[in-house]
Design a protein around this motif. Sequence first.
Motif, PDB file in Angstrom:
ATOM      1  N   ASN A   1      32.523  21.213  -5.984  1.00  0.00           N
ATOM      2  CA  ASN A   1      31.071  21.071  -6.036  1.00  0.00           C
ATOM      3  C   ASN A   1      30.360  21.803  -4.905  1.00  0.00           C
ATOM      4  OD1 ASN A   1      31.464  19.436  -8.234  1.00  0.00           O
ATOM      5  ND2 ASN A   1      31.109  17.537  -7.163  1.00  0.00           N
ATOM      6  N   SER A   2      30.988  22.782  -4.307  1.00  0.00           N
ATOM      7  CA  SER A   2      30.363  23.455  -3.173  1.00  0.00           C
ATOM      8  C   SER A   2      29.149  24.284  -3.594  1.00  0.00           C
ATOM      9  CB  SER A   2      31.381  24.327  -2.443  1.00  0.00           C
ATOM     10  OG  SER A   2      31.877  25.329  -3.300  1.00  0.00           O
ATOM     11  N   ARG A   3      29.177  24.869  -4.769  1.00  0.00           N
ATOM     12  CA  ARG A   3      28.049  25.697  -5.232  1.00  0.00           C
ATOM     13  C   ARG A   3      27.147  24.957  -6.200  1.00  0.00           C
ATOM     14  NH1 ARG A   3      31.753  30.862  -5.950  1.00  0.00           N
ATOM     15  NH2 ARG A   3      31.874  31.436  -3.764  1.00  0.00           N
ATOM     16  N   LYS A   4      27.742  24.217  -7.100  1.00  0.00           N
ATOM     17  CA  LYS A   4      26.972  23.407  -8.045  1.00  0.00           C
ATOM     18  C   LYS A   4      27.808  22.207  -8.441  1.00  0.00           C
ATOM     19  CE  LYS A   4      28.461  25.645 -12.285  1.00  0.00           C
ATOM     20  NZ  LYS A   4      28.078  26.159 -13.580  1.00  0.00           N
TER      21      LYS A   4
ATOM     22  N   THR B   1      34.816  17.257  -3.500  1.00  0.00           N
ATOM     23  CA  THR B   1      33.451  17.783  -3.459  1.00  0.00           C
ATOM     24  C   THR B   1      33.444  19.189  -2.884  1.00  0.00           C
ATOM     25  OG1 THR B   1      32.527  15.564  -3.245  1.00  0.00           O
ATOM     26  CG2 THR B   1      31.122  17.401  -2.561  1.00  0.00           C
ATOM     27  N   ASP B   2      34.151  19.386  -1.774  1.00  0.00           N
ATOM     28  CA  ASP B   2      34.223  20.717  -1.172  1.00  0.00           C
ATOM     29  C   ASP B   2      34.912  21.712  -2.104  1.00  0.00           C
ATOM     30  OD1 ASP B   2      32.969  19.746   1.061  1.00  0.00           O
ATOM     31  OD2 ASP B   2      34.807  19.564   2.245  1.00  0.00           O
TER      32      ASP B   2
END
Length: 105
Positions: A77-80, A73-74
Motif C-alpha cells: 500500500n505504499s503508492r495506493k 502496508t509498506d
Amino acid sequence: MDSRLFEIILALIPVLGAVITYFIVPYIRTNIDAAKLAQYKEWASLAVKTAEMLWRETGHGEDKKTYVVNFLTDMFNSRKIVITEEQMNVLIESAVKEMKEITST
C-alpha cells in the motif's frame, strides 16, 4: 464467392469480440486476482513468521501484529491502497492459524 466470404468474416468480428469480452477477459482477471491473492497470502505468512522470530516471548501479540500490518502496508500500500485493513486482518489470522497447525502436528 469472395465477397460473401468477406461479409461473413466481417459479421463474425463483432461476435468474436463479444465472446472475448464476455468470457475470456473475466477468466483472465480471475486468474490474475487469484495469483495476487496467493502472493499477498505468502507475504503475510512470511511476515507472521518473522514477527514470531523477533518476539519469542509471550505477551507481544500486539507488537507482532503491528509489525506485520506495517510490513504489509509498506509492501503493498505504499503508492495506493491495494489491501484494506480488514483484508490484512484476514490474511494475518489465516497465516497465524496455518502456522499453529503446522507447529502442533
